[in-house]
Design a protein around this motif. Sequence first.
Motif, PDB file in Angstrom:
ATOM      1  N   ASP A  31     -71.146  -0.336-117.831  1.00  0.00           N
ATOM      2  CA  ASP A  31     -70.377  -0.218-116.590  1.00  0.00           C
ATOM      3  C   ASP A  31     -69.197   0.714-116.859  1.00  0.00           C
ATOM      4  OD1 ASP A  31     -68.501  -0.592-114.546  1.00  0.00           O
ATOM      5  OD2 ASP A  31     -67.957  -2.607-115.236  1.00  0.00           O
TER       6      ASP A  31
ATOM      7  N   ALA B 100     -66.106   3.384-115.208  1.00  0.00           N
ATOM      8  CA  ALA B 100     -65.297   3.536-113.998  1.00  0.00           C
ATOM      9  C   ALA B 100     -64.546   4.861-113.960  1.00  0.00           C
ATOM     10  CB  ALA B 100     -64.310   2.371-113.891  1.00  0.00           C
TER      11      ALA B 100
ATOM     12  N   ASN C 264     -71.914   2.914-112.217  1.00  0.00           N
ATOM     13  CA  ASN C 264     -70.592   3.437-111.891  1.00  0.00           C
ATOM     14  C   ASN C 264     -69.859   2.500-110.929  1.00  0.00           C
ATOM     15  OD1 ASN C 264     -69.252   6.295-110.086  1.00  0.00           O
ATOM     16  ND2 ASN C 264     -68.318   5.089-111.692  1.00  0.00           N
ATOM     17  N   THR C 265     -68.759   1.914-111.410  1.00  0.00           N
ATOM     18  CA  THR C 265     -67.917   1.057-110.580  1.00  0.00           C
ATOM     19  C   THR C 265     -66.546   1.715-110.442  1.00  0.00           C
ATOM     20  OG1 THR C 265     -67.090  -0.188-112.481  1.00  0.00           O
ATOM     21  CG2 THR C 265     -69.102  -1.005-111.426  1.00  0.00           C
TER      22      THR C 265
ATOM     23  N   LYS D 297     -63.658   6.421-106.560  1.00  0.00           N
ATOM     24  CA  LYS D 297     -64.777   7.365-106.720  1.00  0.00           C
ATOM     25  C   LYS D 297     -64.680   8.436-105.635  1.00  0.00           C
ATOM     26  CE  LYS D 297     -67.984   4.073-106.815  1.00  0.00           C
ATOM     27  NZ  LYS D 297     -67.268   2.848-107.206  1.00  0.00           N
TER      28      LYS D 297
ATOM     29  N   VAL E 209     -71.786   1.292-107.487  1.00  0.00           N
ATOM     30  CA  VAL E 209     -71.184   0.258-106.649  1.00  0.00           C
ATOM     31  C   VAL E 209     -70.273   0.975-105.654  1.00  0.00           C
ATOM     32  CG1 VAL E 209     -69.573  -1.682-106.569  1.00  0.00           C
ATOM     33  CG2 VAL E 209     -71.301  -1.571-108.366  1.00  0.00           C
TER      34      VAL E 209
ATOM     35  N   GLU F 114     -67.393   1.013-102.868  1.00  0.00           N
ATOM     36  CA  GLU F 114     -66.230   0.188-102.571  1.00  0.00           C
ATOM     37  C   GLU F 114     -65.649   0.449-101.190  1.00  0.00           C
ATOM     38  OE1 GLU F 114     -64.104  -1.437-105.308  1.00  0.00           O
ATOM     39  OE2 GLU F 114     -65.304  -0.884-107.041  1.00  0.00           O
TER      40      GLU F 114
ATOM     41  N   ARG G  95     -69.579  -3.490-102.835  1.00  0.00           N
ATOM     42  CA  ARG G  95     -68.613  -4.450-103.382  1.00  0.00           C
ATOM     43  C   ARG G  95     -67.922  -5.179-102.237  1.00  0.00           C
ATOM     44  NH1 ARG G  95     -64.503  -4.125-108.501  1.00  0.00           N
ATOM     45  NH2 ARG G  95     -63.657  -6.206-108.230  1.00  0.00           N
TER      46      ARG G  95
ATOM     47  N   HIS H 213     -71.960  -6.736-104.800  1.00  0.00           N
ATOM     48  CA  HIS H 213     -71.134  -6.909-105.993  1.00  0.00           C
ATOM     49  C   HIS H 213     -69.894  -7.713-105.604  1.00  0.00           C
ATOM     50  CE1 HIS H 213     -68.013  -5.808-108.916  1.00  0.00           C
ATOM     51  NE2 HIS H 213     -68.944  -5.368-109.733  1.00  0.00           N
TER      52      HIS H 213
ATOM     53  N   ASP I 134     -74.415  -8.967-108.220  1.00  0.00           N
ATOM     54  CA  ASP I 134     -73.591  -8.626-109.380  1.00  0.00           C
ATOM     55  C   ASP I 134     -72.309  -9.438-109.308  1.00  0.00           C
ATOM     56  OD1 ASP I 134     -71.955  -7.493-111.300  1.00  0.00           O
ATOM     57  OD2 ASP I 134     -72.597  -5.440-110.899  1.00  0.00           O
TER      58      ASP I 134
ATOM     59  N   GLY J 127     -69.941  -9.427-111.586  1.00  0.00           N
ATOM     60  CA  GLY J 127     -68.874  -8.816-112.369  1.00  0.00           C
ATOM     61  C   GLY J 127     -68.695  -9.536-113.692  1.00  0.00           C
TER      62      GLY J 127
ATOM     63  N   GLU K  39     -70.940  -7.995-115.703  1.00  0.00           N
ATOM     64  CA  GLU K  39     -70.301  -6.902-116.444  1.00  0.00           C
ATOM     65  C   GLU K  39     -69.240  -7.521-117.356  1.00  0.00           C
ATOM     66  OE1 GLU K  39     -68.828  -5.116-112.986  1.00  0.00           O
ATOM     67  OE2 GLU K  39     -70.834  -4.686-112.219  1.00  0.00           O
TER      68      GLU K  39
END
Length: 413
Positions: free
Chosen positions: A70, A72, A92-93, A97, A114, A116, A140, A185, A224, A226, A264
């Motif tokens: 994971d 970021a 990719n969290t 982003k 993910v 957001e 998410r 997520h 997910d 986390g 994660e």
Amino acid sequence: MSFLSTPIKTAVNTLTQQLDTPFFVYDLDKLNAHLTRLVAQTDVKLWYAVKANPLSKIIQSLDSASFNFDVASKGELEQVLAQGISSQRVLNTGPAKSSKQIKHFIERGVRIFVAESLNQVRWLNQQAQLQNTQLQVLLRVQLRWPEGEKNPLGGDSLTPFGLGCDEWQALNTGDYPALNFDGLHIFQWGNMLSTQKLSELWSQMIAPLTTLANNLNINLKILDLGGGLGIPYTQNETILEWDGLIAALAKIKKEAGVDELWMELGRYAVGECGHYANPVVECKQNYGQQQVILTGGINHLLRPAVTSQDFPAALLRESTAPEQAMSLYGPLCTALDCLGEHTLPSDLNEQDWLVFSQCGAYGFTESMPYFLCHELAAEYVLQNGELTCVRQAEDASHYLSCLLYTSDAADDM
């Protein structure tokens, strides 16, 4: 429970004969044994949250244990790929982003994201279409309860991570043909030490998340959760029981009706393998308080100032002197530079070293190393009884040279 093993004590003792500045040591034998236990189950797909510790040797151990990754940021992605890890094993969290970052990740072969925000969904679809590819996307979700946990990840507080269920209702998944919306997520709690509490929180999530998936016409294949699994920072804290936790997760997976359950792990995966050795500068009495000034502080270990929870500390040498309460401070010109209140032998002196444990996660790379231009701490790994330096200590000239050059060049103009 002792935080300092004999191999670590021996390794630190060896290094203190050679060094006079702080350093980190990571016990890879302990780490690898721990990771082997974590992957000996089939109920949960495990990802490593690289933010916890991006050191190359740590990542290589996680890779050998078959963890996925994971990441970021662009920097974390490049560090993972530099270890020879396939981009197909990268998720990719992260809340920031941009369209430019998404483009870079797709170009580097990442296909799992993910999202957001509604903007991120739009950017993911645009970039996927431009690069003629299909992406797997999890949304998410940020849930809130009237009363609940508060901690650095937010708990029930409003944070920039994801959107609430009402906000996600504005999404029409059919408008984004390049995206496969396969899951949701949810990650809001950090360093939790109660399996029962975690199970209760996860159970409360199932109903709102499945309702949201149905409303958005998402076939909920993946959930997910986390991370958030904690490790103890004091001798009397509860320790999470992994087998009991897996049993609780298996139940959650069944109740949610998903094909895959993801986690994660950061701190829980690597936190207990790390130690930070720190020389004493001086001890003094001040207003009746015993104060200890150390060579390193929050420039190497910021977490105590952020969370008000200290890393456990111990005197490296043996002592039979009575113990007393002491306040530990670093070298920075700010009252924030405090490594906590600790009970240590009363004969502590200027020739001593203290060793802080549980520093494998959220140690050096979470800190503020450049403030006041002190040395950067060295990092070592211990494996099969052999010490290896991964990064040498560096003084300020190492990272100030570019600034000095720019200043000198400007003076010449």
